[in-house]
Design a protein around this motif. Sequence first.
Motif, PDB file in Angstrom:
ATOM      1  N   VAL A  65       0.832  -1.204   0.000  1.00  0.00           N
ATOM      2  CA  VAL A  65       0.000   0.000   0.000  1.00  0.00           C
ATOM      3  C   VAL A  65       0.868   1.256   0.000  1.00  0.00           C
ATOM      4  O   VAL A  65       0.473   2.315  -0.507  1.00  0.00           O
ATOM      5  CB  VAL A  65      -0.960  -0.008   1.212  1.00  0.00           C
ATOM      6  N   VAL A  66       2.058   1.155   0.550  1.00  0.00           N
ATOM      7  CA  VAL A  66       2.906   2.352   0.636  1.00  0.00           C
ATOM      8  C   VAL A  66       4.223   2.167  -0.120  1.00  0.00           C
ATOM      9  O   VAL A  66       4.928   3.118  -0.390  1.00  0.00           O
ATOM     10  CB  VAL A  66       3.180   2.728   2.113  1.00  0.00           C
ATOM     11  N   SER A  67       4.509   0.940  -0.529  1.00  0.00           N
ATOM     12  CA  SER A  67       5.838   0.709  -1.073  1.00  0.00           C
ATOM     13  C   SER A  67       5.806  -0.209  -2.293  1.00  0.00           C
ATOM     14  O   SER A  67       6.549  -1.166  -2.399  1.00  0.00           O
ATOM     15  CB  SER A  67       6.699   0.121   0.065  1.00  0.00           C
ATOM     16  N   GLY A  68       4.919   0.073  -3.236  1.00  0.00           N
ATOM     17  CA  GLY A  68       4.831  -0.738  -4.441  1.00  0.00           C
ATOM     18  C   GLY A  68       5.056   0.124  -5.671  1.00  0.00           C
ATOM     19  O   GLY A  68       5.606   1.220  -5.576  1.00  0.00           O
ATOM     20  N   ASP A  69       4.618  -0.359  -6.797  1.00  0.00           N
ATOM     21  CA  ASP A  69       4.780   0.435  -8.015  1.00  0.00           C
ATOM     22  C   ASP A  69       3.610   1.376  -8.218  1.00  0.00           C
ATOM     23  O   ASP A  69       3.764   2.450  -8.775  1.00  0.00           O
ATOM     24  CB  ASP A  69       4.936  -0.506  -9.217  1.00  0.00           C
ATOM     25  N   ILE A  70       2.460   0.910  -7.808  1.00  0.00           N
ATOM     26  CA  ILE A  70       1.270   1.757  -7.802  1.00  0.00           C
ATOM     27  C   ILE A  70       0.851   1.804  -6.332  1.00  0.00           C
ATOM     28  O   ILE A  70       0.217   0.861  -5.848  1.00  0.00           O
ATOM     29  CB  ILE A  70       0.130   1.134  -8.638  1.00  0.00           C
TER      30      ILE A  70
ATOM     31  N   ILE B 190      -6.854  -3.599  -5.968  1.00  0.00           N
ATOM     32  CA  ILE B 190      -7.351  -4.800  -5.297  1.00  0.00           C
ATOM     33  C   ILE B 190      -6.195  -5.459  -4.554  1.00  0.00           C
ATOM     34  O   ILE B 190      -5.140  -5.722  -5.143  1.00  0.00           O
ATOM     35  CB  ILE B 190      -7.925  -5.790  -6.339  1.00  0.00           C
ATOM     36  N   PHE B 191      -6.389  -5.688  -3.276  1.00  0.00           N
ATOM     37  CA  PHE B 191      -5.367  -6.350  -2.476  1.00  0.00           C
ATOM     38  C   PHE B 191      -5.575  -7.854  -2.594  1.00  0.00           C
ATOM     39  O   PHE B 191      -6.623  -8.373  -2.212  1.00  0.00           O
ATOM     40  CB  PHE B 191      -5.477  -5.887  -1.021  1.00  0.00           C
ATOM     41  N   ARG B 192      -4.580  -8.548  -3.120  1.00  0.00           N
ATOM     42  CA  ARG B 192      -4.763  -9.953  -3.440  1.00  0.00           C
ATOM     43  C   ARG B 192      -3.444 -10.692  -3.322  1.00  0.00           C
ATOM     44  O   ARG B 192      -2.459 -10.284  -3.950  1.00  0.00           O
ATOM     45  CB  ARG B 192      -5.284 -10.034  -4.887  1.00  0.00           C
ATOM     46  N   GLU B 193      -3.431 -11.717  -2.542  1.00  0.00           N
ATOM     47  CA  GLU B 193      -2.211 -12.500  -2.318  1.00  0.00           C
ATOM     48  C   GLU B 193      -1.034 -11.614  -1.947  1.00  0.00           C
ATOM     49  O   GLU B 193       0.066 -11.738  -2.483  1.00  0.00           O
ATOM     50  CB  GLU B 193      -1.874 -13.308  -3.575  1.00  0.00           C
ATOM     51  N   GLY B 194      -1.279 -10.672  -1.031  1.00  0.00           N
ATOM     52  CA  GLY B 194      -0.189  -9.833  -0.567  1.00  0.00           C
ATOM     53  C   GLY B 194       0.283  -8.799  -1.571  1.00  0.00           C
ATOM     54  O   GLY B 194       1.276  -8.110  -1.364  1.00  0.00           O
ATOM     55  N   MET B 195      -0.435  -8.672  -2.685  1.00  0.00           N
ATOM     56  CA  MET B 195      -0.068  -7.664  -3.672  1.00  0.00           C
ATOM     57  C   MET B 195      -1.211  -6.661  -3.830  1.00  0.00           C
ATOM     58  O   MET B 195      -2.371  -6.989  -3.596  1.00  0.00           O
ATOM     59  CB  MET B 195       0.188  -8.314  -5.029  1.00  0.00           C
ATOM     60  N   LEU B 196      -0.857  -5.484  -4.278  1.00  0.00           N
ATOM     61  CA  LEU B 196      -1.875  -4.496  -4.614  1.00  0.00           C
ATOM     62  C   LEU B 196      -1.931  -4.440  -6.138  1.00  0.00           C
ATOM     63  O   LEU B 196      -1.037  -3.896  -6.784  1.00  0.00           O
ATOM     64  CB  LEU B 196      -1.486  -3.126  -4.035  1.00  0.00           C
ATOM     65  N   VAL B 197      -2.942  -5.059  -6.708  1.00  0.00           N
ATOM     66  CA  VAL B 197      -3.002  -5.138  -8.164  1.00  0.00           C
ATOM     67  C   VAL B 197      -4.115  -4.232  -8.691  1.00  0.00           C
ATOM     68  O   VAL B 197      -5.027  -3.836  -7.972  1.00  0.00           O
ATOM     69  CB  VAL B 197      -3.216  -6.583  -8.653  1.00  0.00           C
TER      70      VAL B 197
END
Lengths: 357, 357, 357, 357
Positions: D134-139, D171-178
């Motif tokens: 949520v704070v440290s991804g690409d989006i 969408i938060f899914r399997e530990g990813m924000l997609v």
Amino acid sequence: MKLVHDPIHGYIELDEFAIKLVDTPEFQRLRRITQLGFAFLAYPSARHTRFEHSLGTFHLAGEIRRHNPEIEEEAVYAALLHDIGHYPFSHTLEGLFPRHEENTVWLIKHGEIREAIEENYSVSKLIKFLKHPVVSGDIDSDRMDYLVRDAYYTGAAYGVIDLERLVRNLIFREGMLVVGEKGIMAAQNLLLARAMMYPTVYFHHTAKIAEAMLRKAVELEGISLEEIRLMDEVDLTSRLRNSERPEVRELVRAIDNRKLYKRVFCSNSELSPETVEHIRRALEDEFAHLALVDYPPKPKYEERNAFVLVGGELNRLSEVSPLVKSLVELKNVYWRWCVYARKDVKENVEHALKKLL
Amino acid sequence: MKLVHDPIHGYIELDEFAIKLVDTPEFQRLRRITQLGFAFLAYPSARHTRFEHSLGTFHLAGEIRRHNPEIEEEAVYAALLHDIGHYPFSHTLEGLFPRHEENTVWLIKHGEIREAIEENYSVSKLIKFLKHPVVSGDIDSDRMDYLVRDAYYTGAAYGVIDLERLVRNLIFREGMLVVGEKGIMAAQNLLLARAMMYPTVYFHHTAKIAEAMLRKAVELEGISLEEIRLMDEVDLTSRLRNSERPEVRELVRAIDNRKLYKRVFCSNSELSPETVEHIRRALEDEFAHLALVDYPPKPKYEERNAFVLVGGELNRLSEVSPLVKSLVELKNVYWRWCVYARKDVKENVEHALKKLL
Amino acid sequence: MKLVHDPIHGYIELDEFAIKLVDTPEFQRLRRITQLGFAFLAYPSARHTRFEHSLGTFHLAGEIRRHNPEIEEEAVYAALLHDIGHYPFSHTLEGLFPRHEENTVWLIKHGEIREAIEENYSVSKLIKFLKHPVVSGDIDSDRMDYLVRDAYYTGAAYGVIDLERLVRNLIFREGMLVVGEKGIMAAQNLLLARAMMYPTVYFHHTAKIAEAMLRKAVELEGISLEEIRLMDEVDLTSRLRNSERPEVRELVRAIDNRKLYKRVFCSNSELSPETVEHIRRALEDEFAHLALVDYPPKPKYEERNAFVLVGGELNRLSEVSPLVKSLVELKNVYWRWCVYARKDVKENVEHALKKLL
Amino acid sequence: MKLVHDPIHGYIELDEFAIKLVDTPEFQRLRRITQLGFAFLAYPSARHTRFEHSLGTFHLAGEIRRHNPEIEEEAVYAALLHDIGHYPFSHTLEGLFPRHEENTVWLIKHGEIREAIEENYSVSKLIKFLKHPVVSGDIDSDRMDYLVRDAYYTGAAYGVIDLERLVRNLIFREGMLVVGEKGIMAAQNLLLARAMMYPTVYFHHTAKIAEAMLRKAVELEGISLEEIRLMDEVDLTSRLRNSERPEVRELVRAIDNRKLYKRVFCSNSELSPETVEHIRRALEDEFAHLALVDYPPKPKYEERNAFVLVGGELNRLSEVSPLVKSLVELKNVYWRWCVYARKDVKENVEHALKKLL
């Protein structure tokens, strides 16, 4: 020619002479003087500075002159320089030192900028133009810029003005900048916007408290006019942080960490100067720097001096617009004086104040 | 659930029931009713319709209810439907037919939309909610939407309102929607914005002239209430373009081609209904449809009915805010009645009018 | 001189000759041609018209000329008139009739506007200027206006462009309008914005379906080129509503009430014209107007023709910017052809289509 | 609950725990760390700070969680604190000290804020959440806030993003924000906006020069990690202004007065670390602090790690969007290393450099 990117006006064109003025230490110092003092404690995003406001004022003055070529070009450069005398945190320290307008004149006379000015104009002439209605009237480039800019940076919804309509309908006539008929609504809107920015932004109580605290710290530190003239906010803040007096260090640390004093009392009844002084001293004797009396000057809504041209005749805007007329009453609605105190002595101060009033 | 993209509110969420209401011919017809009638002749970009305004009003009503869950959900759907009775070109024809609110009730009772409503509510209940303060007060979702929207589409600088602050500070109490203390400035701003939109947009003289011309065309064509109820702007315009009466065709063509009548005379002195009627008839006898008397109803600035909560007590906003108080005076400043005439007979009409007055 | 208020450009100045051109029936008709056809079914607020877009294009062309005085003034008036040939609902009917550019030329030659033009220029000369790069290039006043305007009215976030930077950096050179080095980023942004507006707004499937339905209705009604040339949306819609053919009335009523056909099938594989024709006929034989084949022309992203000046030398923008280069690929990503059908026959059409493909 | 006014998000709600975190010296210090370092020398209005950006990131993280309630609340508070470790002038000094993320962890462990955190969570747990997508991804909420905010404050036209659409489609899914299918265009736009902000704002050469000058001053002053950890811009600037080393004072005065070094040479060919070091030393031996080598790390456009859900399946955004794919190439287009020198030695440095390369 140079283009400066600005969120309010798009691009601001600086000619060669303007670039020379901007490239002086006095002007660059404005980058480190926040436009709204401590308003950022209430509106965190209000971090804009006198630098960009000065460029914006220059831009609008130039636009007004484009529609009124009889205005002397000196007025436009005076608009650029009108604020260079501001002390750190803008109006905050004006109670302790001469008004910033006087410092502007002093810096023009004694700063490095003097040399830059003298390439084109005599310094004394430019100083006279600081009072030109293009930059120093009721509807002028200064107000037009700061209202829109302050609204943009605070996010307040009250500063939206039809700048273009106003610029196109300002007429320079008999040494006055008057509003043409098609600009009346926009001029009225400017004065209304200003009236609404006062209570919500310019007089926001959080900023007021921090300002009173800083004034006390500067007073205790015994900073002289000679020292403050050229200080920027870095100089002043670090001076206070490194003060030998613990109460000064305490005050500035409290501002830094937003541990502000609390309001003990506020009133919009006027007092005589003697009574104010009496209260101030009595509280100081008992509470030293822990209690502060903030008795601000009454704001001058000089809306009565805005003139409009209706059917070829000059009228006061306040006569044409009932809304503007009623702005005069607002003066007494939003002005007030207050007493603040550090949280732990708040009740004691309240008690002492009751006896005094 | 469906999301509708809207430049004012971002995304508007429509639930299933709202979708059913929107998917009726009565509601879809609003796509072909312009929000501001003929304002587009002065502000070319003002082409927005009652459709998006109705969605926006629904959205704001829902937001107000989110902060005041005791408001019945019917009020929010009433907000959605509050304008379905508007005739072509919105308020233009209200002088000839019952006010649009009456037509809204009629359509709800007799249109296909009745069936959609009855899936969830009784029709008579929903009709009552059309008067709910959420949609029909002095500070309500209707006004909040149209001011911001009309400003956006005209480009006028006067409709900027802090919608979020207002929504967060509207309190439903004793059947009233009152403004909490922190919303006073935003509420005042809404009423001021409205007051400034009147002379600049809503009463713009170009639109007024076209409206008077259309009213005359509709009158001459003898369109009945039964016919107009469900007409959209396509129906009405093509009916008039194809009229058997040449003067009707001439009027609508003149509007289409922006060959508008000219102002002969305007005044803000009130006249008795008899005098108005007398002038109207006298001019009609002499000039037929070439001279038009436009005597609009006085606008109701019912600002006196906006209430605010100050320190737990209800006050009229006009008592708390001197600016709002002075809005009442504006009524008489901006209202006026006029006589228009086709360019070629303008002087004759002027002459005739002088004798009459 | 006249000032027109516009939310995109602030105020647009119209000189006397421009006013004459605007005051013709051909130009006023643009007030009743929506800019984005049926996009309003997906973006309800997209109700802006070719009228304000034409004024905006004129304004930007004038601004470009102000920075490039060697551009002939005819180019600026050509910018004003470039869209007068649009049919109702803009590009919707271009599959049935000659492209709107041809109708623009026809109207200039045969409309009342011819006379207005001839007060200053020869008609044949002005027609040539319709192809001038200021209005008809890859980076031109037309695109600059419509992208920003369409974004504003739809509320889509993809059309924000630094118009001022672009205008200041367009250089007219050897009969081309090329982008100066400091404008490259802004030009790239314009082409990207356009590429993103295509799938989200211009090719929105809801609008596409309504357009296909309208084309079918116009085809069935047998409207001729002579008839359509001067029709506005009122004329066309009322003609179809009052058609003698029930299927025409049904189609237009379905659009009015947003009871649109459904997508049966979409593909981005190209087909030969013969195959398309074969499918079209086969479906028509079986389902008449209830099944529609929508095989749009491939969009021309002619980004390869945008030139930039880098270090004094002309380069294709697509060579300088890898992003622009990759826009060419997008053509094949977003284009697609579809088959639509009325809801009740959707499955049958699907079945029939499977056999055909 | 407290509401903070913000021009980007309207109002930001702070709950009690957030208020406690904000009311710590470590967090308040962010008010005196400018978001964009020396970008204000090119964009005078870019004076916003890490403080308001942190509040905005917290707000967006909360919004994403509202649509994905399975996200742990710790992630939202981690978003609030993610930037507290920034050194003065943000990324400027990261070449001399550990990356700010490490300092964030250090401050959380050793600052006063530790105590505030421990009222609700274990410090070690919160530290782990600093890496939450949520704070440290690409989006993520960080990028979403800074792009829009930086565009607003610089006035650059490239940071407009449909935040609401994006938030609604993460969408938060399997530990990813997609990114959900309906958010692809908005996500693509975010990455494009970022790619355009790099050359125009983040890598603006004027800011780059001032940053290199400051780094040199800090290096010469010998400021230690222990000292810099908690410094704000006032501390650092006044320390350098009052340095005992004249070259430090000279460097900071030159920045203050915008008498910046000039570019001697720039290249986007990569060099081995040894070669960089060799050049750096050779120039230092000859010119001391008057020549600076600025060899920045290559920007990580980690667009390849953004995932989207298409038809229920995870795909890389770069595979779905040809535009995003081409962003990878841009890395090599905009990155470059440069040599700067004080104006008076510029030619000598140029000469020396030629020999070295």
